[in-house]
Design a protein around this motif. Structure first.
Motif, short mmCIF file in Angstrom:
data_model
loop_
_atom_site.label_atom_id
_atom_site.label_comp_id
_atom_site.label_asym_id
_atom_site.label_seq_id
_atom_site.Cartn_x
_atom_site.Cartn_y
_atom_site.Cartn_z
N ALA A 1 0.80 -1.43 0.03
CA ALA A 1 0.13 -0.02 0.10
C ALA A 1 0.98 1.31 0.03
CB ALA A 1 -0.97 -0.16 1.22
N ARG A 2 0.18 2.21 -0.41
CA ARG A 2 0.81 3.67 -0.43
C ARG A 2 0.06 4.60 0.48
NH1 ARG A 2 4.44 4.59 -4.65
NH2 ARG A 2 4.26 2.86 -6.06
N GLY A 3 0.76 5.61 1.08
CA GLY A 3 0.04 6.64 2.10
C GLY A 3 -1.01 7.47 1.21
N PRO A 4 -1.43 8.21 1.84
CA PRO A 4 -2.56 9.16 1.08
C PRO A 4 -2.09 9.99 -0.10
CG PRO A 4 -2.53 9.43 3.56
CD PRO A 4 -1.43 8.64 3.27
N LEU A 5 -2.80 9.85 -1.17
CA LEU A 5 -2.45 10.67 -2.43
C LEU A 5 -1.20 10.10 -2.92
CD1 LEU A 5 -3.20 14.29 -1.01
CD2 LEU A 5 -4.81 12.65 -2.33
N GLY A 6 -1.09 8.96 -2.51
CA GLY A 6 0.21 8.12 -3.08
C GLY A 6 1.61 8.40 -2.54
N GLY A 7 1.64 9.20 -1.50
CA GLY A 7 2.94 9.64 -0.87
C GLY A 7 3.37 8.54 0.29
N ASP A 8 4.01 9.00 1.11
CA ASP A 8 4.50 8.13 1.98
C ASP A 8 3.49 7.86 3.39
OD1 ASP A 8 7.14 8.86 1.38
OD2 ASP A 8 7.77 10.46 2.69
N PRO A 9 3.60 6.96 3.92
CA PRO A 9 4.74 5.84 3.58
C PRO A 9 4.43 4.95 2.91
CG PRO A 9 3.49 5.14 5.60
CD PRO A 9 2.86 6.56 5.08
N LEU A 10 5.03 3.91 2.30
CA LEU A 10 4.88 2.91 1.53
C LEU A 10 4.97 1.56 2.47
CD1 LEU A 10 7.33 3.55 -1.41
CD2 LEU A 10 5.06 4.22 -1.23
N LEU A 11 3.85 0.74 2.24
CA LEU A 11 3.96 -0.51 3.12
C LEU A 11 4.44 -1.59 2.23
CD1 LEU A 11 3.30 -2.04 5.74
CD2 LEU A 11 0.95 -2.51 4.84
N ILE A 12 5.64 -2.03 2.68
CA ILE A 12 6.34 -3.08 1.86
C ILE A 12 6.12 -4.63 2.64
CG2 ILE A 12 8.49 -3.59 0.84
CD1 ILE A 12 7.18 -1.05 -0.29
N HIS A 13 6.13 -5.46 1.93
CA HIS A 13 6.12 -7.06 2.45
C HIS A 13 7.48 -7.52 2.02
CE1 HIS A 13 4.19 -10.65 4.17
NE2 HIS A 13 4.83 -10.99 3.26
N ILE A 14 8.39 -8.02 3.01
CA ILE A 14 9.47 -8.99 2.49
C ILE A 14 9.53 -10.02 3.54
CG2 ILE A 14 11.01 -7.30 3.60
CD1 ILE A 14 12.91 -7.87 1.46
N GLY A 15 9.79 -11.21 2.95
CA GLY A 15 9.85 -12.28 3.89
C GLY A 15 8.62 -12.48 4.43
#
Length: 81
Positions: free
Chosen positions: A45-59
């Motif tokens: 996922a991305r924060g509001p309006l495509g900004g910060d933060p970015l939610l990243i799944h790794i492992g």
């Protein structure tokens, strides 16, 4: 492509983490957290309006990264079969 530019939901593979300057502590911390070549990663996922933060799944872990942190991570998108 940079991880920050990947589309939401995209499956990708980490190629490298680029140092913004010599002895970049943020780039080193990203590598320590598991952002290493060959590791599968997904932009959840991305924060509001495509900004910060970015939610990243790794492992088995999810991280919230700032866009400038995700800019350091080079990935290759996986194409659906």
């Amino acid at each position: 492509m940079r991880l920050s530019d990947a589309p939401k939901g995209a499956q990708a593979v980490v190629q490298s983490v680029t140092d913004a300057h010599p002895a970049d502590p943020i780039a080193q911390r990203l590598r320590d957290l598991g952002f290493v070549a060959g590791e599968p990663v997904r932009l959840v996922a991305r924060g509001p309006l495509g900004g910060d933060p970015l939610l990243i799944h790794i492992g088995s872990t999810r991280f919230a990264l700032r866009r400038n942190e995700a800019d350091r991570i080079d990935v290759t998108l996986e194409h659906a079969a």
